[in-house]
Design a protein around this motif. Structure first.
Motif, PDB file in Angstrom:
ATOM      1  N   GLU A 131       0.812  -1.211   0.000  1.00  0.00           N
ATOM      2  CA  GLU A 131       0.000   0.000   0.000  1.00  0.00           C
ATOM      3  C   GLU A 131       0.850   1.268   0.000  1.00  0.00           C
ATOM      4  N   LYS A 132       2.118   1.141  -0.245  1.00  0.00           N
ATOM      5  CA  LYS A 132       3.041   2.259  -0.118  1.00  0.00           C
ATOM      6  C   LYS A 132       2.728   3.425  -1.057  1.00  0.00           C
ATOM      7  N   GLY A 133       2.338   3.184  -2.301  1.00  0.00           N
ATOM      8  CA  GLY A 133       2.109   4.261  -3.254  1.00  0.00           C
ATOM      9  C   GLY A 133       0.668   4.701  -3.384  1.00  0.00           C
ATOM     10  N   LEU A 134      -0.212   4.229  -2.514  1.00  0.00           N
ATOM     11  CA  LEU A 134      -1.628   4.565  -2.653  1.00  0.00           C
ATOM     12  C   LEU A 134      -1.911   6.040  -2.466  1.00  0.00           C
ATOM     13  N   ALA A 135      -1.279   6.700  -1.536  1.00  0.00           N
ATOM     14  CA  ALA A 135      -1.533   8.121  -1.310  1.00  0.00           C
ATOM     15  C   ALA A 135      -1.154   8.926  -2.547  1.00  0.00           C
ATOM     16  N   THR A 136      -0.043   8.598  -3.160  1.00  0.00           N
ATOM     17  CA  THR A 136       0.383   9.302  -4.362  1.00  0.00           C
ATOM     18  C   THR A 136      -0.618   9.095  -5.492  1.00  0.00           C
ATOM     19  N   ALA A 137      -1.119   7.886  -5.643  1.00  0.00           N
ATOM     20  CA  ALA A 137      -2.107   7.612  -6.682  1.00  0.00           C
ATOM     21  C   ALA A 137      -3.399   8.369  -6.418  1.00  0.00           C
ATOM     22  N   GLU A 138      -3.800   8.464  -5.164  1.00  0.00           N
ATOM     23  CA  GLU A 138      -5.018   9.212  -4.833  1.00  0.00           C
ATOM     24  C   GLU A 138      -4.845  10.690  -5.156  1.00  0.00           C
ATOM     25  N   TYR A 139      -3.689  11.262  -4.858  1.00  0.00           N
ATOM     26  CA  TYR A 139      -3.439  12.662  -5.201  1.00  0.00           C
ATOM     27  C   TYR A 139      -3.462  12.861  -6.713  1.00  0.00           C
ATOM     28  N   ALA A 140      -2.902  11.927  -7.452  1.00  0.00           N
ATOM     29  CA  ALA A 140      -2.888  12.038  -8.910  1.00  0.00           C
ATOM     30  C   ALA A 140      -4.301  11.996  -9.476  1.00  0.00           C
TER      31      ALA A 140
END
Length: 72
Positions: A26-35
């Motif tokens: 789940e490490k990159g989920l926040a970045t994907a949500e911002y994108a």
């Protein structure tokens, strides 16, 4: 008198491997949500710009501003 300290969150090496793997996945989920949110905002801004550039809306806004600025 001996004082002990409780550890609320164990160190990563003390955690079960399944829990560590779940966090890593789940490490990159926040970045994907911002994108996704940024793309949605850009799309909304583009749609709003297209609507506001239309002749009818432009005329309505111009008349509204002129009536608001007129004295009397």
């Amino acid at each position: 008198m001996t004082m002990t300290t409780a550890v609320a969150c164990p160190e990563p090496e003390d955690r079960p491997q399944a829990e560590v793997d779940e966090r890593e996945s789940e490490k990159g989920l926040a970045t994907a949500e911002y994108a996704i949110a940024t793309l949605a905002a850009a799309g909304f801004a583009g749609a709003l710009l297209a609507i506001l550039k239309g002749g009818d809306v432009k005329a309505m806004l111009t008349s509204l501003v002129q009536s608001a600025l007129s004295i009397g």
